[in-house]
Design an enzyme around this catalytic site. Sequence first.
Site, PDB file in Angstrom:
ATOM      1  N   GLY A 122      13.162  -7.773 -13.127  1.00 23.78           N
ATOM      2  CA  GLY A 122      13.015  -7.430 -14.351  1.00 23.78           C
ATOM      3  C   GLY A 122      11.687  -8.349 -15.184  1.00 23.78           C
ATOM      4  N   GLU A 176       7.384   0.639  -1.521  1.00 19.53           N
ATOM      5  CA  GLU A 176       6.815   0.298  -3.282  1.00 19.53           C
ATOM      6  C   GLU A 176       6.572   1.635  -3.326  1.00 19.53           C
ATOM      7  OE1 GLU A 176       7.560  -2.772  -4.983  1.00 19.53           O
ATOM      8  OE2 GLU A 176       7.230  -1.534  -7.185  1.00 19.53           O
ATOM      9  N   LEU A 191       8.461 -10.811 -11.451  1.00 17.95           N
ATOM     10  CA  LEU A 191       8.383 -11.485 -10.554  1.00 17.95           C
ATOM     11  C   LEU A 191       8.631 -11.559  -8.805  1.00 17.95           C
ATOM     12  CD1 LEU A 191      10.460 -15.127 -11.676  1.00 17.95           C
ATOM     13  CD2 LEU A 191       7.942 -14.553 -11.637  1.00 17.95           C
ATOM     14  N   ASP A 225       2.134  -8.970  -4.018  1.00 15.86           N
ATOM     15  CA  ASP A 225       3.618  -9.162  -3.718  1.00 15.86           C
ATOM     16  C   ASP A 225       3.968  -9.478  -2.740  1.00 15.86           C
ATOM     17  OD1 ASP A 225       3.090  -9.229  -6.489  1.00 15.86           O
ATOM     18  OD2 ASP A 225       3.621  -7.166  -7.497  1.00 15.86           O
ATOM     19  N   SER A 250      25.306  -4.746  -2.418  1.00 16.49           N
ATOM     20  CA  SER A 250      24.482  -5.744  -3.326  1.00 16.49           C
ATOM     21  C   SER A 250      25.500  -6.797  -4.074  1.00 16.49           C
ATOM     22  CB  SER A 250      23.662  -5.128  -4.114  1.00 16.49           C
ATOM     23  OG  SER A 250      23.292  -6.310  -5.800  1.00 16.49           O
ATOM     24  N   GLU A 297      -5.478 -11.056 -12.067  1.00 17.22           N
ATOM     25  CA  GLU A 297      -4.439  -9.840 -12.336  1.00 17.22           C
ATOM     26  C   GLU A 297      -4.683  -8.470 -12.493  1.00 17.22           C
ATOM     27  OE1 GLU A 297      -1.542 -10.683 -11.951  1.00 17.22           O
ATOM     28  OE2 GLU A 297      -1.299 -12.202 -12.706  1.00 17.22           O
ATOM     29  N   HIS A 298      -4.422  -7.469 -11.912  1.00 17.17           N
ATOM     30  CA  HIS A 298      -4.935  -6.396 -11.428  1.00 17.17           C
ATOM     31  C   HIS A 298      -6.439  -6.408 -10.874  1.00 17.17           C
ATOM     32  CE1 HIS A 298      -1.735  -3.984 -14.212  1.00 17.17           C
ATOM     33  NE2 HIS A 298      -1.694  -5.215 -14.735  1.00 17.17           N
ATOM     34  N   THR A 299      -6.589  -6.548  -9.832  1.00 16.33           N
ATOM     35  CA  THR A 299      -7.822  -7.132  -8.571  1.00 16.33           C
ATOM     36  C   THR A 299      -7.438  -6.834  -7.199  1.00 16.33           C
ATOM     37  OG1 THR A 299      -7.445  -9.221  -8.725  1.00 16.33           O
ATOM     38  CG2 THR A 299      -8.765  -8.645 -10.648  1.00 16.33           C
ATOM     39  N   SER A 338      11.075  -9.544  -7.239  1.00 14.67           N
ATOM     40  CA  SER A 338      12.716  -9.035  -6.465  1.00 14.67           C
ATOM     41  C   SER A 338      12.415  -7.540  -5.598  1.00 14.67           C
ATOM     42  CB  SER A 338      13.270  -9.090  -7.572  1.00 14.67           C
ATOM     43  OG  SER A 338      13.632  -7.721  -8.285  1.00 14.67           O
TER      44      SER A 338
END
Length: 382
Positions: free
Chosen positions: A119, A157, A122, A169, A66, A31-33, A124
């Site tokens: 939120g 993003e 995961l 992601d 949507s 994580e955060h790598t 989305s």
Amino acid sequence: MRDQVISSFIKNFKDTPLLVFAPGRINLIGEHTDYQEGFVFPSAITQGIWMGIKKNNLDSLCRLYSLDFDQELSFDLQHLSPKKGHWATYIMGICAQLKQSGYPVEGFDLALGGNIPIGAGLSSSAAISVATALAISEAFHFQVPKKNLVLYAQKAEQLFAGVNCGIMDPYASAFGKAHHALLLDCRSQTHQEIPVEFPGYALLLTHSKVSHSLADSAYNARRAACEESIFLLKDLFPNAHTLRDLSHKDLEVIQGVLPKTLYPKAKHVISECARVHEAAEALRTGNVKGFGDMLYASHQSLSNDFEVSCPELDYLVEQARTYGSVLGSRMMGGGFGGCTLSIVRQEALEDLCTHLEKMYTKKFQLVPDFIQVEMGSGASQV
Ligand code: GLA
């Protein structure tokens, strides 16, 4: 959901769409790598976004619907600008990326719906971006290489949602494989598929229901801190382009150079990259206990050194750890809220959820959600 997307497309646009699916992701460890060109170990999940698309021959007009928000929205491909916080921003961001790369995108109709809890961390948003890039590529016969779908999703993003994220992601959403995790090298942007089996255990996500309004700026600040560390270390380690290039044996020297605010963060990235390899090795050799221990170690590092956890996530991990029947547990994703990931003995699953719900609700007056996940396939036309 697949059928609902098709029928809402027909209802809204009086035509039958081409359909694609892109999944959300979990991250086993690492994580955060990713934004330090390091190593991560994510997997696609079976939940995701279904998206129907068709060229509409209306010049540059795009019409969206949507299902999840029961909302329509139109935009013009000539005037693409971020709509931060809105589900359509990722779709517009992808259009901007494709256009900028020379693909002649024209007006299309698009309907989407999904079953990824929003939120929860995961991804989305990555699933929407990857689905959009793939859907447009298929509908217009662009044949965009999969790796580029990922890069466009990352850029969308960054530019349209304002999060200076890494590649993990969208990569997991595009390249995922059922029952496998991807040992991904974020520098070479290549991966190995590692079979993942925890016989008798389930993967449980516990959604803390905490969402930090400043999470995006805190995320960007962490990334900036890593970049600052590398800048300060460049005289001593001229070949280190990112923290990924440093290792445990360098920590003593690094500690002597970096200020107290930066050192623990650099240490996290360096130790987390090593843990990814150790965790993958533990899986290869069937050492599930060792794998679980690394999840706890990752959480400690994210919480104490990198400071991206919060009391709610720390509490959930601690409760899982002391309950028994849990191999490992840690916060997952960007942090400051969202989910914990735990590997839980199947027959204890229900009791653990009851226990966590009781304790957590009492302490924080928040009711957590429980989501059991399975590793699924990456994005494709369906
Ligand atoms: C978010 C970002 C990813 C990654 C994780 C932390 O999910 O989108 O790129 O940095 O946080 O590991």
